[in-house]
Design an enzyme around this catalytic site. Structure first.
Site, PDB file in Angstrom:
ATOM      1  NE  ARG A 111     -56.173  34.514  -0.500  1.00 25.55           N
ATOM      2  CZ  ARG A 111     -57.088  34.945   0.361  1.00 25.55           C
ATOM      3  NH1 ARG A 111     -56.911  36.084   0.990  1.00 25.55           N
ATOM      4  NH2 ARG A 111     -58.169  34.241   0.581  1.00 25.55           N
ATOM      5  CE1 TYR A 112     -52.242  32.634  -3.514  1.00 28.03           C
ATOM      6  CE2 TYR A 112     -54.529  32.063  -3.968  1.00 28.03           C
ATOM      7  CZ  TYR A 112     -53.396  31.934  -3.190  1.00 28.03           C
ATOM      8  OH  TYR A 112     -53.406  31.123  -2.094  1.00 28.03           O
ATOM      9  NE  ARG A 128     -53.838  30.609  -8.389  1.00 26.63           N
ATOM     10  CZ  ARG A 128     -52.675  31.096  -7.944  1.00 26.63           C
ATOM     11  NH1 ARG A 128     -52.104  32.103  -8.564  1.00 26.63           N
ATOM     12  NH2 ARG A 128     -52.119  30.593  -6.857  1.00 26.63           N
ATOM     13  CB  CYS A 146     -73.436  22.959  -0.235  1.00 28.19           C
ATOM     14  SG  CYS A 146     -71.998  24.010  -0.500  1.00 28.19           S
ATOM     15  CB  CYS A 182     -68.533  20.448   5.125  1.00 28.94           C
ATOM     16  SG  CYS A 182     -68.571  19.777   3.453  1.00 28.94           S
ATOM     17  CB  CYS A 217     -68.514  25.168   5.719  1.00 26.48           C
ATOM     18  SG  CYS A 217     -68.524  26.275   4.286  1.00 26.48           S
ATOM     19  NE  ARG A 269     -65.342  30.639   0.175  1.00 25.42           N
ATOM     20  CZ  ARG A 269     -64.805  29.778  -0.684  1.00 25.42           C
ATOM     21  NH1 ARG A 269     -65.571  28.985  -1.403  1.00 25.42           N
ATOM     22  NH2 ARG A 269     -63.504  29.718  -0.840  1.00 25.42           N
ATOM     23  CG  ASP A 275     -59.302  27.446   6.406  1.00 30.19           C
ATOM     24  OD1 ASP A 275     -58.064  27.431   6.323  1.00 30.19           O
ATOM     25  OD2 ASP A 275     -60.062  27.467   5.411  1.00 30.19           O
ATOM     26  CG  ASP A 327     -56.197  29.520   2.498  1.00 32.95           C
ATOM     27  OD1 ASP A 327     -55.555  30.570   2.312  1.00 32.95           O
ATOM     28  OD2 ASP A 327     -57.068  29.100   1.715  1.00 32.95           O
ATOM     29  CE  LYS A 362     -55.997  27.021  -1.893  1.00 33.94           C
ATOM     30  NZ  LYS A 362     -56.527  28.294  -2.441  1.00 33.94           N
TER      31      LYS A 362
HETATM   32  C1  PLP Z   1     -57.367  28.422  -3.365  1.00 29.63           C
HETATM   33  C2  PLP Z   1     -57.620  29.705  -4.025  1.00 29.63           C
HETATM   34  C3  PLP Z   1     -57.285  29.896  -5.370  1.00 29.63           C
HETATM   35  C4  PLP Z   1     -56.660  28.815  -6.211  1.00 29.63           C
HETATM   36  O1  PLP Z   1     -55.375  28.514  -5.749  1.00 29.63           O
HETATM   37  P1  PLP Z   1     -54.493  27.410  -6.517  1.00 29.63           P
HETATM   38  O2  PLP Z   1     -53.300  27.218  -5.621  1.00 29.63           O
HETATM   39  O3  PLP Z   1     -54.162  27.986  -7.847  1.00 29.63           O
HETATM   40  O4  PLP Z   1     -55.333  26.180  -6.633  1.00 29.63           O
HETATM   41  C5  PLP Z   1     -57.538  31.119  -5.922  1.00 29.63           C
HETATM   42  N1  PLP Z   1     -58.074  32.132  -5.202  1.00 29.63           N
HETATM   43  C6  PLP Z   1     -58.379  31.988  -3.907  1.00 29.63           C
HETATM   44  C7  PLP Z   1     -58.942  33.135  -3.159  1.00 29.63           C
HETATM   45  C8  PLP Z   1     -58.172  30.769  -3.269  1.00 29.63           C
HETATM   46  O5  PLP Z   1     -58.508  30.617  -1.982  1.00 29.63           O
END
Ligand code: PLP
Length: 412
Positions: free
Chosen positions: A137-138, A141, A150, A154, A157, A159, A318, A355, A362
């Site tokens: 998404r980002y 990362r 798990c 929870c 959850c 997911r 969520d 989120d 986020k």
């Molecule tokens: C939460 C999340 C991350 C990590 O986000 P940070 O703000 O860097 O901790 C990376 N990818 C996805 C899809 C996420 O939901």
């Protein structure tokens, strides 16, 4: 009651948790399982094998099971499986129907009620998934899902569509494909292993996966998202810590919501991870009747610092299908944040985030501290409600005027 910090995994049955000071560390102990040999009790595989997974076991161990919980547990295995480690189960106060531990892991019939705005994939992960089990998404990362299992489940959850496989998602991560995608995308410098819980993999499997990720030159930073230190502190063995230590910089984000989860067992497990040089963060979810309370949240974040864990995120819950009974309001979250910032150690204050539903990622949500801002000045409010002016420089030159406190009458 005076807490005895020397007790470690004692033999006594669960005490009346409601009477406990939220800030003391007390053992969960063996409780209902007092006749189990200590060596078995402390073996994480024993804990996994003896999890509470059926409504019959729940009735046996929790005589105060309510009709709503009974009905919820009967239906759980069609939605999100019932699973609770004996260790964590011992933290439930059977006398308290609203016990904050109980509400996190015991299903309720309300889970089958779905509002029109609730979703099975509230963060839009599947639509941001270039290969199965990888969410990109980002820009720099990725989220790497390693398993759908798990130690305990929870009830809120995010997911739950895939975790525990109760609804037939059939999640099968293909590490080769996930790793190949990361290797082919040099912008990815941060890999977050989650699931399911990555610490349910054997040491060997996890070591192999981490080695393969470390071998990719552009992967700088590794992290694990796990609730194992809370649900199954026995899994945090010295051997695991020695293995993880090879992969620095490696961070771990744990997930805990209530100060009572921080037992002596958990505190010791977290100390083993911290001693291995692993920076620890915590992610909490704001949950109704669990931690939507300033005193509870303050005790939690302060106790986390005592365990060398930095409160990282506080999540607005969520919009996962069937979670309405556990969701607190954003107004409540903001009120709690306002009562933390400035009132306690800055390290203890998490970032409150939503989120974004549908997959926006986020988004930080903050109480308003900037009252007014223009080219000439910024008016700010501090934690006590006092108002200050900071001179803004529109052209980048230093400002002539020193900052000054503004009093209410001047504003009027
Ligand atoms: C939460 C999340 C991350 C990590 O986000 P940070 O703000 O860097 O901790 C990376 N990818 C996805 C899809 C996420 O939901």
């Amino acid at each position: 009651m005076q807490a005895d910090h020397s007790i470690d995994g004692g033999e006594e049955p669960p005490s009346d948790h409601r009477a406990q000071n939220l800030k003391t560390f007390t053992p969960a102990g063996k409780g209902f399982w007092h006749d189990v040999p200590t060596a078995d009790w402390n073996d994480w595989r024993w804990q996994m094998k003896h999890r509470i997974t059926t409504v019959e076991q729940l009735q046996k161990f929790l005589p105060t099971l309510t009709p709503e919980e009974f009905a919820g547990a009967k239906l759980a295995n069609t939605k999100l499986a019932l699973g609770i480690t004996p260790y964590f189960f011992n933290l439930i106060d059977p006398a308290d129907e609203h016990c904050p531990i109980r509400q996190q892991v015991i299903p309720r019939i309300e889970e089958t009620h779905t509002a029109s705005w609730e979703m099975s994939d509230p963060c839009g992960e599947d639509s941001h998934s270039p290969v199965p089990g990888l969410v990109h998404r980002y820009p720099d990362r990725v989220l790497f899902l390693v398993t759908d299992r798990c130690a305990s489940y929870c009830r809120y959850c995010t997911r739950s569509r895939l975790v525990s496989n109760a609804s037939g998602y059939d999640f099968h991560p293909e590490f080769d494909k996930q790793i190949a995608y990361i290797a082919a995308h040099p912008k990815i410098r941060d890999v977050l292993l989650s699931g399911g819980d990555p610490l349910l993999l054997s040491d060997e499997k996890l070591e192999n996966l981490l080695s393969r990720l470390r071998a990719i030159p552009h992967v700088e930073f590794l992290r694990l998202g796990t609730r194992i230190p809370i649900f199954l502190p026995q899994r945090i063995t010295p051997e695991l810590c020695v293995m993880l230590k090879q992969f620095h910089p490696l961070f771990i984000s744990i997930h805990t919501n209530h100060p009572r989860e921080l037992t002596t067992e958990v505190r010791d497990a977290l100390a083993r991870l911290a001693d291995a040089g692993i920076p620890l963060g915590n992610q909490s979810v704001l949950l109704k009747h669990v931690n939507d309370d300033t005193e509870v949240m303050k005790a939690l974040v302060q106790k986390l610092l005592m365990c060398r864990v930095k409160p990282y995120y506080l999540y607005q819950c969520d919009l996962i299908a069937g979670s309405a009974h556990l969701r607190a309001s954003v107004a409540k979250g903001l009120e709690i944040m306002e009562k933390l910032r400035g009132h306690t150690t800055g390290y203890a204050v998490p970032t409150y985030v939503i989120d974004a539903p549908g997959g926006g990622g986020k988004v930080p949500i903050n109480p308003e501290y900037v009252l007014c801002r223009n080219a000439g000045r910024v008016l700010i409010r501090n934690f006590e409600g006092k108002i200050f002016e900071y001179p803004e420089s529109a052209d980048g030159k230093p400002c002539g005027q020193p900052p000054q406190e503004i009093t209410e009458p001047e504003l009027a």
